[in-house]
Design an enzyme around this catalytic site. Sequence first.
Site, PDB file in Angstrom:
ATOM      1  N   GLY A  22      -2.744   7.816  -2.598  1.00 58.34           N
ATOM      2  CA  GLY A  22      -3.246   7.743  -1.230  1.00 58.34           C
ATOM      3  C   GLY A  22      -4.452   8.644  -1.038  1.00 58.34           C
ATOM      4  N   SER A  24      -7.506   7.777  -0.809  1.00 60.22           N
ATOM      5  CA  SER A  24      -8.673   7.129  -0.195  1.00 60.22           C
ATOM      6  C   SER A  24      -8.907   7.547   1.242  1.00 60.22           C
ATOM      7  CB  SER A  24      -8.515   5.601  -0.275  1.00 60.22           C
ATOM      8  OG  SER A  24      -7.325   5.203   0.374  1.00 60.22           O
ATOM      9  N   ARG A  47      -5.509   1.840  -3.043  1.00 62.72           N
ATOM     10  CA  ARG A  47      -5.952   0.459  -3.268  1.00 62.72           C
ATOM     11  C   ARG A  47      -7.438   0.276  -2.972  1.00 62.72           C
ATOM     12  NH1 ARG A  47      -1.599  -1.765   0.743  1.00 62.72           N
ATOM     13  NH2 ARG A  47      -2.572   0.019   1.748  1.00 62.72           N
ATOM     14  N   GLU A  50     -13.500   1.147  -3.072  1.00 65.28           N
ATOM     15  CA  GLU A  50     -14.806   1.646  -2.610  1.00 65.28           C
ATOM     16  C   GLU A  50     -14.673   3.056  -2.014  1.00 65.28           C
ATOM     17  OE1 GLU A  50     -13.000  -0.729  -1.310  1.00 65.28           O
ATOM     18  OE2 GLU A  50     -12.779  -0.176   0.797  1.00 65.28           O
ATOM     19  N   ASP A  69      -2.246  -0.400  -6.606  1.00 65.72           N
ATOM     20  CA  ASP A  69      -1.218  -0.537  -5.575  1.00 65.72           C
ATOM     21  C   ASP A  69       0.054   0.080  -6.153  1.00 65.72           C
ATOM     22  OD1 ASP A  69       0.809  -1.268  -3.888  1.00 65.72           O
ATOM     23  OD2 ASP A  69       0.117  -3.323  -3.611  1.00 65.72           O
ATOM     24  N   SER A 148       7.434  14.707   6.128  1.00 68.12           N
ATOM     25  CA  SER A 148       6.975  14.689   7.525  1.00 68.12           C
ATOM     26  C   SER A 148       7.880  15.559   8.379  1.00 68.12           C
ATOM     27  CB  SER A 148       7.022  13.252   8.055  1.00 68.12           C
ATOM     28  OG  SER A 148       6.845  13.219   9.445  1.00 68.12           O
ATOM     29  N   TYR A 162      10.888   5.044   9.155  1.00 65.38           N
ATOM     30  CA  TYR A 162       9.999   6.104   8.662  1.00 65.38           C
ATOM     31  C   TYR A 162      10.774   7.406   8.478  1.00 65.38           C
ATOM     32  CZ  TYR A 162       5.955   9.266   8.448  1.00 65.38           C
ATOM     33  OH  TYR A 162       5.044  10.206   8.062  1.00 65.38           O
ATOM     34  N   LYS A 166      11.641   9.560   5.031  1.00 64.29           N
ATOM     35  CA  LYS A 166      11.220  10.950   4.800  1.00 64.29           C
ATOM     36  C   LYS A 166      12.437  11.860   4.575  1.00 64.29           C
ATOM     37  CE  LYS A 166       6.726  10.248   5.027  1.00 64.29           C
ATOM     38  NZ  LYS A 166       5.908  10.280   3.802  1.00 64.29           N
TER      39      LYS A 166
HETATM   40  N1  LIG Z   1      -0.785  11.690   9.739  1.00 59.28           N
HETATM   41  C1  LIG Z   1       0.366  12.266  10.090  1.00 59.28           C
HETATM   42  O1  LIG Z   1       0.590  12.638  11.257  1.00 59.28           O
HETATM   43  C2  LIG Z   1       1.409  12.523   9.055  1.00 59.28           C
HETATM   44  C3  LIG Z   1       2.435  13.410   9.378  1.00 59.28           C
HETATM   45  C4  LIG Z   1       3.421  13.657   8.444  1.00 59.28           C
HETATM   46  C5  LIG Z   1       3.367  13.050   7.223  1.00 59.28           C
HETATM   47  N2  LIG Z   1       2.362  12.188   6.923  1.00 59.28           N
HETATM   48  C6  LIG Z   1       2.365  11.562   5.598  1.00 59.28           C
HETATM   49  O2  LIG Z   1       1.165  11.848   4.937  1.00 59.28           O
HETATM   50  C7  LIG Z   1       0.934  10.862   3.939  1.00 59.28           C
HETATM   51  C8  LIG Z   1      -0.523  10.421   4.019  1.00 59.28           C
HETATM   52  O3  LIG Z   1      -0.729   9.758   5.250  1.00 59.28           O
HETATM   53  P1  LIG Z   1      -2.037   9.967   6.135  1.00 59.28           P
HETATM   54  O4  LIG Z   1      -1.585  10.419   7.461  1.00 59.28           O
HETATM   55  O5  LIG Z   1      -3.071  10.728   5.414  1.00 59.28           O
HETATM   56  O6  LIG Z   1      -2.465   8.428   6.362  1.00 59.28           O
HETATM   57  P2  LIG Z   1      -3.615   7.516   5.751  1.00 59.28           P
HETATM   58  O7  LIG Z   1      -4.956   8.091   6.038  1.00 59.28           O
HETATM   59  O8  LIG Z   1      -3.297   6.141   6.228  1.00 59.28           O
HETATM   60  O9  LIG Z   1      -3.349   7.619   4.183  1.00 59.28           O
HETATM   61  C9  LIG Z   1      -2.387   6.842   3.521  1.00 59.28           C
HETATM   62  C10 LIG Z   1      -2.878   6.630   2.119  1.00 59.28           C
HETATM   63  O10 LIG Z   1      -1.905   5.880   1.403  1.00 59.28           O
HETATM   64  C11 LIG Z   1      -2.583   4.883   0.679  1.00 59.28           C
HETATM   65  N3  LIG Z   1      -1.692   3.774   0.397  1.00 59.28           N
HETATM   66  C12 LIG Z   1      -0.984   3.046   1.277  1.00 59.28           C
HETATM   67  N4  LIG Z   1      -0.312   2.086   0.634  1.00 59.28           N
HETATM   68  C13 LIG Z   1      -0.595   2.215  -0.677  1.00 59.28           C
HETATM   69  C14 LIG Z   1      -0.217   1.530  -1.844  1.00 59.28           C
HETATM   70  N5  LIG Z   1       0.632   0.494  -1.782  1.00 59.28           N
HETATM   71  N6  LIG Z   1      -0.714   1.927  -3.031  1.00 59.28           N
HETATM   72  C15 LIG Z   1      -1.591   2.957  -3.105  1.00 59.28           C
HETATM   73  N7  LIG Z   1      -1.967   3.683  -2.032  1.00 59.28           N
HETATM   74  C16 LIG Z   1      -1.480   3.293  -0.839  1.00 59.28           C
HETATM   75  C17 LIG Z   1      -3.757   4.483   1.538  1.00 59.28           C
HETATM   76  O11 LIG Z   1      -4.815   3.972   0.742  1.00 59.28           O
HETATM   77  P3  LIG Z   1      -5.196   2.433   0.533  1.00 59.28           P
HETATM   78  O12 LIG Z   1      -5.025   1.737   1.848  1.00 59.28           O
HETATM   79  O13 LIG Z   1      -6.616   2.519   0.071  1.00 59.28           O
HETATM   80  O14 LIG Z   1      -4.272   1.964  -0.537  1.00 59.28           O
HETATM   81  C18 LIG Z   1      -4.170   5.847   2.073  1.00 59.28           C
HETATM   82  O15 LIG Z   1      -5.048   6.480   1.177  1.00 59.28           O
HETATM   83  C19 LIG Z   1       1.958   9.758   4.192  1.00 59.28           C
HETATM   84  O16 LIG Z   1       3.019   9.878   3.279  1.00 59.28           O
HETATM   85  C20 LIG Z   1       2.432  10.047   5.603  1.00 59.28           C
HETATM   86  O17 LIG Z   1       3.751   9.574   5.849  1.00 59.28           O
HETATM   87  C21 LIG Z   1       1.370  11.905   7.815  1.00 59.28           C
END
Ligand SMILES: NC(=O)c1ccc[n+]([C@@H]2O[C@H](COP(=O)([O-])OP(=O)(O)OC[C@H]3O[C@@H](n4cnc5c(N)ncnc54)[C@H](OP(=O)(O)O)[C@@H]3O)[C@@H](O)[C@H]2O)c1
Length: 254
Positions: A22, A24, A47, A50, A69, A148, A162, A166
């Site tokens: 993740g 990206s 995934r 770019e 993926d 989380s 979700y 977690k």
């Molecule tokens: N934001 C919050 O408030 C928060 C709070 C607690 C925990 N988290 C956790 O932090 C982590 C990162 O989330 P984020 O908030 O930074 O959100 P985000 O910006 O949407 O990042 C999620 C990442 O996961 C990648 N991803 C999703 N499906 C995938 C797949 N099948 N294969 C490979 N990569 C995949 C996405 O990249 P692609 O789409 O390019 O594949 C993206 O880079 C998650 O586990 C989330 O549950 C977030």
Amino acid sequence: MRTEQAGQGGRPLAGQVALVTGASSGIGAATARALAGAGATVVLVARRAERLAALCAELGPSAVAHPADVAVEEQARAAVAFAEGRCGKLDILVNNAGIIRPGTVETQDPREWRATFELNVLTAMVLAQAAIPGMRARNGGHIVNISSNAAKIPGGAGQASYAASKYALTALSSSLRKELGAAGIRVTLIEPGTTVTEVAESIPDPQRRAALDRHMHREHNLEAEDVAAAVLYAVTQPPRVNVNEIWLTPTRHP
Ligand SMILES: NC(=O)c1ccc[n+]([C@@H]2O[C@H](COP(=O)([O-])OP(=O)(O)OC[C@H]3O[C@@H](n4cnc5c(N)ncnc54)[C@H](OP(=O)(O)O)[C@@H]3O)[C@@H](O)[C@H]2O)c1
């Protein structure tokens, strides 16, 4: 906070190889920047090829992109094999890729539960399984699971799948710690509260997506760099120290 200064060239992670899923966007991209800044070579996995290419260009020789993926088991295993083949080893695995699919248990399509568990839990297990033999052979390594605040404060309505995924990471991390500690392999769980990222953007339902997106962009939320700093802290402690978990919440939204 004190960080280990033992790496080559004075940078704490010099000579180490990390894989961040993740990478990206959001927390993964920030973590990749933090680890590369501390001297690690970072394999960027997600995934969107770019986005990975752009981050690679920004980080220079410290980063290698591997679009995949990781919810597909073969692709997850291949990502670890790529890191080990290209960089010679894998020291730090950051299981960060994750999704959220809001919806009540009463009404939600079980396919959304399965997708959530597949990526948030089972992919982390597959990646750990793929990384462990190499770590064992080198008598050390570090697995970081991004969980989380939803696994600390139970029961947001509409968040069952979700939150359950977690909570599963809490149990997984605890078991891994007991399975791997004697081999010098560390396991850390990071539990961030609401962090400004793109995590809402992949929610298929427009109303749920808009509602969560508003929540994600509230004033005073955490920034992705705050979570990355917690990861960096955990992985730069002396090898005898296992940082079991770090729970971060926005000061004004505890
Ligand atoms: N934001 C919050 O408030 C928060 C709070 C607690 C925990 N988290 C956790 O932090 C982590 C990162 O989330 P984020 O908030 O930074 O959100 P985000 O910006 O949407 O990042 C999620 C990442 O996961 C990648 N991803 C999703 N499906 C995938 C797949 N099948 N294969 C490979 N990569 C995949 C996405 O990249 P692609 O789409 O390019 O594949 C993206 O880079 C998650 O586990 C989330 O549950 C977030």
